[in-house]
Design a protein around this motif. Structure first.
Motif, short mmCIF file in Angstrom:
data_model
loop_
_atom_site.label_atom_id
_atom_site.label_comp_id
_atom_site.label_asym_id
_atom_site.label_seq_id
_atom_site.Cartn_x
_atom_site.Cartn_y
_atom_site.Cartn_z
N LEU A 428 -4.63 -10.74 4.37
CA LEU A 428 -4.68 -9.72 3.32
C LEU A 428 -4.91 -8.33 3.89
CD1 LEU A 428 -6.73 -11.64 0.60
CD2 LEU A 428 -4.38 -10.86 0.39
N GLU A 431 -1.57 -7.32 5.92
CA GLU A 431 -0.27 -7.24 5.27
C GLU A 431 -0.28 -6.59 3.89
OE1 GLU A 431 2.19 -8.03 7.04
OE2 GLU A 431 1.22 -9.14 8.63
N SER A 432 -1.40 -6.67 3.19
CA SER A 432 -1.42 -6.19 1.81
C SER A 432 -1.47 -4.68 1.74
CB SER A 432 -2.61 -6.80 1.05
OG SER A 432 -2.65 -6.30 -0.26
N THR A 434 -2.88 -3.22 -0.73
CA THR A 434 -4.23 -3.01 -1.26
C THR A 434 -5.24 -3.63 -0.30
OG1 THR A 434 -3.37 -3.10 -3.49
CG2 THR A 434 -5.73 -3.36 -3.23
N HIS A 508 0.88 -5.14 -8.04
CA HIS A 508 1.12 -6.23 -7.09
C HIS A 508 0.08 -7.34 -7.28
CE1 HIS A 508 3.32 -3.45 -3.99
NE2 HIS A 508 3.89 -3.48 -5.18
N ASP A 510 -0.91 -10.44 -5.10
CA ASP A 510 -0.68 -11.10 -3.81
C ASP A 510 -0.88 -12.60 -3.96
OD1 ASP A 510 -0.27 -8.91 -1.81
OD2 ASP A 510 -2.17 -8.24 -2.64
N TYR A 529 3.32 -15.80 2.51
CA TYR A 529 2.72 -14.64 1.85
C TYR A 529 3.78 -14.02 0.94
CZ TYR A 529 -0.34 -10.50 1.47
OH TYR A 529 -1.16 -9.51 1.01
N TYR A 530 3.46 -13.93 -0.35
CA TYR A 530 4.38 -13.33 -1.32
C TYR A 530 3.65 -12.23 -2.08
CZ TYR A 530 6.92 -17.73 -0.61
OH TYR A 530 7.57 -18.81 -0.06
N GLN A 531 4.42 -11.30 -2.59
CA GLN A 531 3.90 -10.29 -3.50
C GLN A 531 4.71 -10.34 -4.79
OE1 GLN A 531 3.76 -6.50 -1.45
NE2 GLN A 531 1.61 -6.82 -0.91
N ILE A 533 5.72 -8.55 -7.87
CA ILE A 533 5.79 -7.19 -8.38
C ILE A 533 5.94 -7.29 -9.90
CG2 ILE A 533 6.89 -4.95 -8.13
CD1 ILE A 533 5.78 -6.21 -5.51
N ASP A 543 8.57 -10.49 -3.60
CA ASP A 543 8.87 -10.12 -2.22
C ASP A 543 8.22 -11.11 -1.27
OD1 ASP A 543 10.28 -7.94 -3.07
OD2 ASP A 543 8.65 -6.50 -2.73
N VAL A 545 6.66 -11.55 2.24
CA VAL A 545 6.07 -10.79 3.34
C VAL A 545 6.28 -11.58 4.62
CG1 VAL A 545 3.97 -9.76 4.27
CG2 VAL A 545 4.38 -9.76 1.79
#
Length: 560
Positions: A428, A431-432, A434, A508, A510, A529-531, A533, A543, A545
């Motif tokens: 997190l 890559e995040s 936030t 977002h 996460d 890892y996905y986001q 949106i 998305d 990641v």
């Protein structure tokens, strides 16, 4: 002891080989995550049955969504979450589907013929159910066969487009010609074989005519889709015009023959000129047929007999403590008042105070019940799953029994963002967009543990190698606090003049998925890892990641 030594001869299996993960948008308010878990894997001459998988999904919500324990309870999560199970569709080759291999039991059609040829037993409900299931399995396998042929054709044409060498282009063009012709020949050979078997079934077991007719209609729908997909691929590809037109003429001829056959069999046939009512009926009919046919691979869940009692332990203990408090308070208050009974003459200030004390005592009793229930569930009994069930398959009707494929445990919990596992925190923070240090995010962990018994599926005598688990999450409850999906904002134009523009206002969510194998035959852990949106109206896109170690970039998933 011999089995342990045999297992020791083979290296541990990589979890990436055993579990495939996919995520997509089902509709604006729903996302779906699917996991393909291998039931068996070949290592040399041996077959290994992985036993245990753990899938943890960490949903990280931004503070604007106001998600916390008081606004969104665990019960709400299970209301918005739906889980499904089914076997992976058997991937059968052309020879396996036609029954041309040394093992004819791999072919559903050969198994159907063998069943109707057996005159030593009457055609009872179990035998009819067996024929129905094998017919449906054939239809599902035929579906994957068609998809593989289309994918193969697309791959060859993509390679042809990328080729810069004349000799290589000529070779690929010849390969595409063979693949196109070979695909059509094999598809219709399999379908004609199905027609011969279906006629035999209807002649011997007239009660199955309606079921066979429905499966045939579904097959025609899928063949039509494949022909149209091939035509669309050819339209978009820069092939030589003469060659492309010749291929497309074959496809048009096939479609005309299929339309004639569909009209003859009273199947719904639609095209671009069909009225909206017919299109609606076609799509509805298609959904009914798909659910009915694919039910041959569906798995059911049944709560373990003792789990309900185990699950109520915290509530029972809390109720006992609250009851003990109520009894104790009542006795103490009665002793303090000096009366065991009350009368109208004795009502006064002391009686009023006594009544008030009793009311307060009962209020405290209810609070003890709620607080104690939470303490026991989150503390002493915190490791107990929220749900625990058996995974069973009812498709073994020929033997009149179900197959216990495995067990599943589910657990949902809120996690302090400052006390997450180190590996999740590292992902997190790296890559995040936030950072967890800057905002108080809410983290919900959804954990599923599968304890599988793949060796029990051998009695089905089908090429079943994996089990699919799905979960669908409705995100509507998280979006209500959000602002409108667009906001006015000043931007300069090409002349450096100010102008008002509507900018999308998104947020977002996460999602980190950690997959591991809690088994002596499985090693390592891997992550996705996905986001998500999202805006006020739903999920705009998902998305992927890219993490270190990912071999290739996965495409972005968007709403159509």
């Amino acid at each position: 002891m011999q089995q342990t030594e045999a297992e020791a001869e083979h290296p541990k299996l990589s979890i990436k080989r055993l579990v495939k993960t996919d995520i997509r948008i089902v509709e604006p308010m729903q996302m779906e995550a699917s996991f393909e878990h291998r039931l068996m894997v070949k290592q040399g001459q041996d077959v290994v049955y992985p036993k245990r998988y753990k899938v943890e999904s960490y949903f990280v919500f931004p503070p604007q969504m106001k998600v916390n324990k008081s606004t969104y309870r665990v019960e709400n999560f299970y209301r918005d979450m739906k889980s499904f199970f089914n076997f992976r569709i058997p991937k059968l080759s052309y020879k396996e589907m036609m029954g041309l291999t040394d093992d004819p039991e791999r072919s559903p059609l050969r198994k159907i013929l063998a069943e109707i040829s057996d005159e030593s037993r009457p055609f009872n409900a179990q035998r009819q159910s067996f024929i129905e299931d094998e017919s449906r399995i054939f239809a599902c396998s035929f579906f994957t066969f068609l998809k593989r042929k289309v994918k193969r054709m697309q791959t060859i044409l993509n390679e042809l487009s990328a080729s810069q060498m004349p000799d290589e282009s000529l070779r690929l063009l010849e390969e595409a010609e063979r693949a196109f012709r070979d695909s059509l020949v094999k598809v219709f050979n399999i379908y004609h074989e199905w027609q011969k078997v279906s006629r035999e079934v209807v002649a011997r077991v007239p009660g199955l005519q309606h079921e066979i007719h429905s499966i045939d209609e579904y097959l025609i729908m899928n063949i039509k889709d494949v022909v149209l997909e091939l035509d669309l691929i050819l339209q978009r590809h820069g092939l030589w015009p003469d060659l492309r037109d010749r291929w497309r003429q074959r496809l048009r001829a096939i479609l005309r023959l299929m339309r004639i056959y569909s009209k003859k069999e009273k199947y719904i046939w639609v095209d671009s000129r069909s009225p909206s009512m017919e299109l609606e009926q076609y799509f509805y009919r298609r959904g009914l047929l798909k659910r009915r046919i694919w039910s041959a691979l569906y798995l059911d869940t049944r709560t373990k007999p003792l789990f309900f009692l185990q699950q109520q332990t915290s509530a029972v203990v809390a109720a006992g403590l609250a009851g003990a408090w109520a009894v104790l308070a009542d006795v103490v208050l009665r002793l303090q008042s000096g009366r065991s009974n009350m009368s109208m003459e004795s009502i006064g200030l002391s009686s009023f105070l006594l009544g008030t004390a009793l009311i307060v005592a009962y209020i405290i009793r209810d609070r003890i019940k709620d607080v104690a229930s939470g303490m026991f569930k989150g503390g002493i009994l915190g490791n107990m799953p929220d749900n625990s069930c058996k995974i069973v398959y009812d498709g073994n009707a020929a033997e009149g029994e179900t197959i216990h494929v495995g067990n599943q445990e589910e657990k949902v919990s809120f996690k302090d963002s400052t006390r997450l596992p180190d590996d999740i925190t590292a992902l997190l923070e790296a890559e995040s967009v936030t950072s967890l240090e800057n905002e108080a995010c809410t983290v919900i962990r959804y954990q599923k543990i599968l304890d599988l018994r793949g060796e029990r599926t051998r009695v089905l005598k089908r090429k079943i190698r994996a089990i699919y688990t799905f979960y669908r999450l409705n995100v509507g409850a998280f979006l209500s606090p959000l602002d409108a999906p667009f906001a006015e904002h000043l931007l300069p134009n090409s002349k450096w003049e100010a102008g008002l523009h509507m900018l999308p206002k998104v947020y977002h969510i996460d999602l980190i998925i950690r997959v591991s194998g809690d088994d002596e035959t499985v090693k390592d852990v891997y992550y996705h890892y996905y986001q998500l949106i999202v805006d006020k109206e739903g999920i705009r896109r998902i998305d992927k990641v890219r993490l270190p170690g990912d071999l290739e970039e996965e495409p972005v998933t968007e709403m159509a």
